[in-house]
Design a protein around this motif. Structure first.
Motif, PDB file in Angstrom:
ATOM      1  N   ASN A 113      -3.597  -4.579  -6.917  1.00 21.14           N
ATOM      2  CA  ASN A 113      -3.798  -5.517  -5.799  1.00 21.14           C
ATOM      3  C   ASN A 113      -2.646  -5.437  -4.794  1.00 21.14           C
ATOM      4  O   ASN A 113      -2.856  -5.598  -3.596  1.00 21.14           O
ATOM      5  N   ASP A 114      -1.415  -5.178  -5.253  1.00 18.70           N
ATOM      6  CA  ASP A 114      -0.301  -4.992  -4.321  1.00 18.70           C
ATOM      7  C   ASP A 114      -0.417  -3.659  -3.599  1.00 18.70           C
ATOM      8  O   ASP A 114      -0.115  -3.554  -2.408  1.00 18.70           O
ATOM      9  N   PHE A 115      -0.840  -2.629  -4.325  1.00 19.55           N
ATOM     10  CA  PHE A 115      -0.982  -1.304  -3.717  1.00 19.55           C
ATOM     11  C   PHE A 115      -2.033  -1.320  -2.607  1.00 19.55           C
ATOM     12  O   PHE A 115      -1.851  -0.675  -1.567  1.00 19.55           O
ATOM     13  N   ASP A 116      -3.112  -2.039  -2.811  1.00 21.79           N
ATOM     14  CA  ASP A 116      -4.169  -2.107  -1.796  1.00 21.79           C
ATOM     15  C   ASP A 116      -3.640  -2.603  -0.449  1.00 21.79           C
ATOM     16  O   ASP A 116      -4.135  -2.209   0.598  1.00 21.79           O
ATOM     17  N   LYS A 117      -2.605  -3.419  -0.457  1.00 21.30           N
ATOM     18  CA  LYS A 117      -2.028  -3.962   0.777  1.00 21.30           C
ATOM     19  C   LYS A 117      -1.195  -2.936   1.536  1.00 21.30           C
ATOM     20  O   LYS A 117      -0.996  -3.074   2.738  1.00 21.30           O
ATOM     21  N   VAL A 118      -0.667  -1.920   0.837  1.00 15.08           N
ATOM     22  CA  VAL A 118       0.225  -0.944   1.465  1.00 15.08           C
ATOM     23  C   VAL A 118      -0.275   0.498   1.296  1.00 15.08           C
ATOM     24  O   VAL A 118       0.461   1.451   1.505  1.00 15.08           O
ATOM     25  N   ARG A 119      -1.527   0.645   0.924  1.00 11.07           N
ATOM     26  CA  ARG A 119      -2.115   1.957   0.637  1.00 11.07           C
ATOM     27  C   ARG A 119      -1.875   2.963   1.758  1.00 11.07           C
ATOM     28  O   ARG A 119      -1.600   4.136   1.504  1.00 11.07           O
ATOM     29  N   ASN A 120      -1.950   2.537   3.005  1.00 11.13           N
ATOM     30  CA  ASN A 120      -1.807   3.455   4.133  1.00 11.13           C
ATOM     31  C   ASN A 120      -0.387   4.003   4.281  1.00 11.13           C
ATOM     32  O   ASN A 120      -0.158   4.915   5.066  1.00 11.13           O
ATOM     33  N   GLN A 121       0.568   3.488   3.529  1.00 10.25           N
ATOM     34  CA  GLN A 121       1.943   3.958   3.594  1.00 10.25           C
ATOM     35  C   GLN A 121       2.229   5.060   2.573  1.00 10.25           C
ATOM     36  O   GLN A 121       3.328   5.602   2.537  1.00 10.25           O
ATOM     37  N   TYR A 122       1.252   5.375   1.727  1.00 14.94           N
ATOM     38  CA  TYR A 122       1.456   6.322   0.636  1.00 14.94           C
ATOM     39  C   TYR A 122       0.428   7.432   0.665  1.00 14.94           C
ATOM     40  O   TYR A 122      -0.670   7.256   1.182  1.00 14.94           O
ATOM     41  N   GLU A 123       0.799   8.561   0.077  1.00 14.48           N
ATOM     42  CA  GLU A 123      -0.144   9.649  -0.125  1.00 14.48           C
ATOM     43  C   GLU A 123      -0.152  10.010  -1.603  1.00 14.48           C
ATOM     44  O   GLU A 123       0.887  10.013  -2.267  1.00 14.48           O
ATOM     45  N   LYS A 124      -1.336  10.288  -2.121  1.00 17.69           N
ATOM     46  CA  LYS A 124      -1.483  10.595  -3.543  1.00 17.69           C
ATOM     47  C   LYS A 124      -0.943  11.992  -3.825  1.00 17.69           C
ATOM     48  O   LYS A 124      -1.227  12.934  -3.090  1.00 17.69           O
ATOM     49  N   VAL A 125      -0.151  12.113  -4.897  1.00 19.41           N
ATOM     50  CA  VAL A 125       0.405  13.412  -5.271  1.00 19.41           C
ATOM     51  C   VAL A 125      -0.101  13.885  -6.633  1.00 19.41           C
ATOM     52  O   VAL A 125       0.235  14.982  -7.059  1.00 19.41           O
ATOM     53  N   GLY A 126      -0.891  13.090  -7.315  1.00 19.43           N
ATOM     54  CA  GLY A 126      -1.444  13.527  -8.591  1.00 19.43           C
ATOM     55  C   GLY A 126      -1.810  12.379  -9.498  1.00 19.43           C
ATOM     56  O   GLY A 126      -1.753  11.211  -9.114  1.00 19.43           O
ATOM     57  N   SER A 127      -2.194  12.746 -10.717  1.00 19.53           N
ATOM     58  CA  SER A 127      -2.551  11.772 -11.745  1.00 19.53           C
ATOM     59  C   SER A 127      -1.757  12.097 -13.006  1.00 19.53           C
ATOM     60  O   SER A 127      -1.398  13.253 -13.236  1.00 19.53           O
ATOM     61  N   ILE A 128      -1.501  11.080 -13.804  1.00 17.53           N
ATOM     62  CA  ILE A 128      -0.733  11.242 -15.031  1.00 17.53           C
ATOM     63  C   ILE A 128      -1.397  10.451 -16.143  1.00 17.53           C
ATOM     64  O   ILE A 128      -2.217   9.567 -15.879  1.00 17.53           O
ATOM     65  N   THR A 142      -3.684   5.856 -18.070  1.00 13.71           N
ATOM     66  CA  THR A 142      -3.702   6.839 -16.990  1.00 13.71           C
ATOM     67  C   THR A 142      -3.301   6.133 -15.708  1.00 13.71           C
ATOM     68  O   THR A 142      -3.462   4.918 -15.563  1.00 13.71           O
ATOM     69  N   ALA A 143      -2.771   6.912 -14.765  1.00 11.51           N
ATOM     70  CA  ALA A 143      -2.317   6.332 -13.499  1.00 11.51           C
ATOM     71  C   ALA A 143      -2.376   7.383 -12.412  1.00 11.51           C
ATOM     72  O   ALA A 143      -2.301   8.583 -12.670  1.00 11.51           O
ATOM     73  N   ASP A 144      -2.522   6.938 -11.178  1.00  7.65           N
ATOM     74  CA  ASP A 144      -2.400   7.795 -10.001  1.00  7.65           C
ATOM     75  C   ASP A 144      -0.982   7.666  -9.476  1.00  7.65           C
ATOM     76  O   ASP A 144      -0.408   6.574  -9.486  1.00  7.65           O
ATOM     77  N   VAL A 145      -0.415   8.784  -9.013  1.00  7.12           N
ATOM     78  CA  VAL A 145       0.962   8.822  -8.530  1.00  7.12           C
ATOM     79  C   VAL A 145       0.942   8.973  -7.015  1.00  7.12           C
ATOM     80  O   VAL A 145       0.183   9.773  -6.465  1.00  7.12           O
ATOM     81  N   TYR A 146       1.806   8.207  -6.335  1.00  2.00           N
ATOM     82  CA  TYR A 146       1.883   8.225  -4.874  1.00  2.00           C
ATOM     83  C   TYR A 146       3.324   8.348  -4.423  1.00  2.00           C
ATOM     84  O   TYR A 146       4.237   7.901  -5.112  1.00  2.00           O
ATOM     85  N   LYS A 147       3.513   8.942  -3.257  1.00  2.00           N
ATOM     86  CA  LYS A 147       4.829   8.946  -2.623  1.00  2.00           C
ATOM     87  C   LYS A 147       4.666   8.425  -1.213  1.00  2.00           C
ATOM     88  O   LYS A 147       3.572   8.450  -0.641  1.00  2.00           O
ATOM     89  N   LYS A 148       5.767   7.947  -0.651  1.00  2.43           N
ATOM     90  CA  LYS A 148       5.725   7.430   0.717  1.00  2.43           C
ATOM     91  C   LYS A 148       5.260   8.533   1.648  1.00  2.43           C
ATOM     92  O   LYS A 148       5.713   9.670   1.556  1.00  2.43           O
ATOM     93  N   SER A 149       4.388   8.216   2.549  1.00  2.00           N
ATOM     94  CA  SER A 149       3.887   9.170   3.522  1.00  2.00           C
ATOM     95  C   SER A 149       4.988   9.530   4.506  1.00  2.00           C
ATOM     96  O   SER A 149       5.775   8.675   4.913  1.00  2.00           O
TER      97      SER A 149
END
Length: 110
Positions: free
Chosen positions: A25-40, A81-88
């Protein structure tokens, strides 16, 4: 679902890892600031803290700043399992520009 709550609770106690877990729910608020780099994923861990530590290390290895849990369960051992993101990069560029622009505006007003 209990595993998700247990891992979230451990987030507050283990903040020394570079990659941090972020609730969906916190990620949904800032999703546009991140890009997905993979899954773990992690499995076979016996505690939520161990699972969180492994997920954080795996996210670090992928170059991520945060990870968001996508699933989790426990029977005798934990699995998550989780999706990994880094700042865009666009966010970093915009932030630096905003800081420079506001500094210039303050200097002009003085």
């Amino acid at each position: 679902m209990k595993i998700l709550y247990a891992i979230v609770a451990c987030t507050l106690t283990f903040s020394s890892f570079a990659a941090e877990m972020m609730p969906q729910n916190d990620f949904d608020k800032v999703r546009n600031q991140y890009e997905k780099v993979g899954s773990i994923s992690t499995s076979g861990e016996t505690s939520a803290a161990d699972a969180k530590a492994e997920l954080s290390e795996l996210a670090d290895a992928k170059g991520g700043n945060i990870y968001v849990l996508t699933s989790g369960n426990t029977k005798n051992k934990m699995h998550a399992t989780a999706d990994v993101y880094k700042k865009s990069k666009d966010v970093y560029k915009k932030s630096r520009f905003d800081i420079s622009a506001s500094t210039t505006e303050r200097n002009a007003a003085a």
